[in-house]
Design a protein around this motif. Structure first.
Motif, PDB file in Angstrom:
ATOM      1  N   ASP A  16       0.794  -1.227   0.000  1.00 50.98           N
ATOM      2  CA  ASP A  16       0.000   0.000   0.000  1.00 50.98           C
ATOM      3  C   ASP A  16       0.827   1.278   0.000  1.00 50.98           C
ATOM      4  O   ASP A  16       0.329   2.342   0.352  1.00 50.98           O
ATOM      5  CB  ASP A  16      -0.991   0.002   1.165  1.00 50.98           C
ATOM      6  N   HIS A  41       3.304  -5.317   3.103  1.00 46.94           N
ATOM      7  CA  HIS A  41       2.315  -6.138   3.795  1.00 46.94           C
ATOM      8  C   HIS A  41       2.103  -7.466   3.066  1.00 46.94           C
ATOM      9  O   HIS A  41       1.673  -7.484   1.898  1.00 46.94           O
ATOM     10  CB  HIS A  41       0.958  -5.426   3.849  1.00 46.94           C
ATOM     11  N   ARG A 101      -7.877 -11.120   1.667  1.00 48.06           N
ATOM     12  CA  ARG A 101      -7.906  -9.658   1.538  1.00 48.06           C
ATOM     13  C   ARG A 101      -8.742  -9.247   0.322  1.00 48.06           C
ATOM     14  O   ARG A 101      -9.448  -8.241   0.349  1.00 48.06           O
ATOM     15  CB  ARG A 101      -6.481  -9.109   1.400  1.00 48.06           C
ATOM     16  N   ARG A 104     -12.454  -9.717   1.090  1.00 48.05           N
ATOM     17  CA  ARG A 104     -12.821  -8.741   2.123  1.00 48.05           C
ATOM     18  C   ARG A 104     -13.019  -7.348   1.531  1.00 48.05           C
ATOM     19  O   ARG A 104     -13.960  -6.635   1.901  1.00 48.05           O
ATOM     20  CB  ARG A 104     -11.713  -8.785   3.173  1.00 48.05           C
ATOM     21  N   GLY A 136      -5.469  -3.739  -0.136  1.00 47.73           N
ATOM     22  CA  GLY A 136      -5.839  -3.314   1.203  1.00 47.73           C
ATOM     23  C   GLY A 136      -6.779  -2.127   1.167  1.00 47.73           C
ATOM     24  O   GLY A 136      -7.076  -1.577   0.097  1.00 47.73           O
ATOM     25  N   ARG A 137      -7.212  -1.730   2.362  1.00 54.55           N
ATOM     26  CA  ARG A 137      -8.102  -0.569   2.457  1.00 54.55           C
ATOM     27  C   ARG A 137      -7.544   0.674   1.768  1.00 54.55           C
ATOM     28  O   ARG A 137      -8.313   1.460   1.206  1.00 54.55           O
ATOM     29  CB  ARG A 137      -8.388  -0.264   3.933  1.00 54.55           C
ATOM     30  N   PRO A 138      -6.215   0.897   1.800  1.00 54.62           N
ATOM     31  CA  PRO A 138      -5.713   2.095   1.109  1.00 54.62           C
ATOM     32  C   PRO A 138      -6.081   2.129  -0.376  1.00 54.62           C
ATOM     33  O   PRO A 138      -6.189   3.207  -0.952  1.00 54.62           O
ATOM     34  CB  PRO A 138      -4.192   1.997   1.309  1.00 54.62           C
ATOM     35  N   ASP A 154      -6.227   9.853   3.801  1.00 58.19           N
ATOM     36  CA  ASP A 154      -6.502  10.060   5.213  1.00 58.19           C
ATOM     37  C   ASP A 154      -7.987  10.355   5.454  1.00 58.19           C
ATOM     38  O   ASP A 154      -8.597   9.823   6.386  1.00 58.19           O
ATOM     39  CB  ASP A 154      -5.633  11.225   5.709  1.00 58.19           C
ATOM     40  N   PHE A 157     -10.091   7.286   5.212  1.00 55.95           N
ATOM     41  CA  PHE A 157      -9.995   6.471   6.429  1.00 55.95           C
ATOM     42  C   PHE A 157     -10.852   7.071   7.544  1.00 55.95           C
ATOM     43  O   PHE A 157     -11.599   6.361   8.218  1.00 55.95           O
ATOM     44  CB  PHE A 157      -8.531   6.334   6.873  1.00 55.95           C
ATOM     45  N   HIS A 252       5.122   5.203   3.423  1.00 57.04           N
ATOM     46  CA  HIS A 252       4.159   4.707   2.419  1.00 57.04           C
ATOM     47  C   HIS A 252       4.125   5.633   1.209  1.00 57.04           C
ATOM     48  O   HIS A 252       3.077   5.806   0.578  1.00 57.04           O
ATOM     49  CB  HIS A 252       2.750   4.633   3.016  1.00 57.04           C
ATOM     50  N   LYS A 256       0.945   8.329   3.169  1.00 48.77           N
ATOM     51  CA  LYS A 256       0.950   8.722   4.576  1.00 48.77           C
ATOM     52  C   LYS A 256       1.981   9.820   4.742  1.00 48.77           C
ATOM     53  O   LYS A 256       2.830  10.012   3.873  1.00 48.77           O
ATOM     54  CB  LYS A 256       1.360   7.525   5.465  1.00 48.77           C
TER      55      LYS A 256
END
Ligand code: AMP
Ligand code: FE
Ligand code: FE
Ligand code: ZN
Length: 286
Positions: A16, A41, A101, A104, A136-138, A154, A157, A252, A256
């Protein structure tokens, strides 16, 4: 470049992060680091191109991984340095996690459409996941940014993707003790990542003590998600349990705010990691 500046926790587009593994390594060298670890990850798919770039620009590369694990229903991130990437048990566990993942994220997207009214599709999310990368969520956040719904990850999230969001869905993750044993079996050195990041409760030493009894090699102490109290407790635990101490950025790219080299690890601690690893995966030094 300073050979003593060592950053042992970064993410590329293999998971991510927003920079390719090769770009990340070049950026680390340009930032004056002497050593960088790539710790995507649940994948080692960035290792080969990171290694090529490290040899080209004369920076040392520690090949690593960050496993998503769970302990009593809570997510625990476990860094593993210098694992054998062909270890069958590790390969199987990574496949299982990445597969889970995928499904999900589909469930999260379905919920975000139905319950949050977001006009987002799995195709848009998949377009944000480079081939071979751990989804992933990102990547949901990136799809929302690309669609102009939010200006940056951000905010996605904060509004919809955080751990306590009603749209949050778990993925399969190995038990943290099994993961420590698995990493050791694959010759790696397990180091628990940002274990005292603020979750609204007091930092709990019991988990670190349990991990240390089960083969944990080290603890990430210097990390932006650790406040002074967390760092002090982590340092005391490292001393009492004879754990390796690391400091890292958890970079990241633009995903981030964390900047390469914002926290670093001492050469003595890197030596301990190398001495504790038992696989044939070595630190690459040009
Ligand atoms: P996942 O592994 O799919 O559950 O997603 C967790 C990842 O989301 C972490 O590894 C972080 O890199 C990223 N993340 C968590 N919170 C934020 C945030 N507020 N902004 C950007 N990225 C975040
Ligand atoms: Fe991440
Ligand atoms: Fe992490
Ligand atoms: Zn990380």
């Amino acid at each position: 470049m300073s050979p003593d500046r060592i950053d042992l926790h970064t993410h590329s587009t293999a998971s991510d992060g927003t920079q390719s593994p090769a770009d990340l390594v070049r950026t680390a060298a340009a930032a004056g680091l002497g050593t960088v670890a790539l710790t995507d990850h649940d994948t080692v798919s960035g290792w080969a191109s990171a290694a090529g770039a490290a040899e080209q620009c004369g920076i040392a590369l520690v090949r690593g991984i960050e496993l998503s694990t769970e302990h009593e229903g809570r997510s625990v991130h476990l860094l593993g340095y210098l694992p054998d990437p062909t270890h069958p048990g590790l390969v199987a566990e990574l496949e299982r996690t990445v597969h889970s993942r995928d499904s999900r994220l589909e469930t999260m997207v379905t919920r975000l459409r139905a319950e949050a009214g977001l006009d987002i599709t799995m195709a848009q999310v998949n377009a944000q996941v480079p081939p071979g990368a751990t989804p992933g969520r990102p990547h949901i956040a990136d799809a929302l940014v690309a669609a102009g719904v939010v200006p940056h990850r951000d905010e996605a999230f904060t509004r919809w993707l955080r751990n306590d969001s009603p749209y949050y869905v778990h993925h399969y993750a190995p038990n943290v003790l099994d993961a420590v044993h698995l990493l050791r079996d694959a010759g790696a050195v397990p180091v628990v990542a940002h274990v005292f990041a603020d979750r609204g409760d007091a930092p709990d030493p019991a988990l670190v003590e349990l991990l240390a009894e089960n083969g944990l090699g080290g603890i990430e102490v210097e990390h932006r998600d650790h406040d002074e109290r967390a760092r002090t407790l982590a340092r005391e635990l490292a001393r009492d349990l004879d754990l390796i101490v690391t400091g890292s950025s958890d970079y990241h790219g633009t995903g981030k705010q964390n900047q390469l080299g914002e926290n670093t690890t001492t050469p003595e601690m890197l030596e301990r990691i190398e001495a504790s690893a038992t696989s044939s995966t070595k630190v690459i030094r040009a």
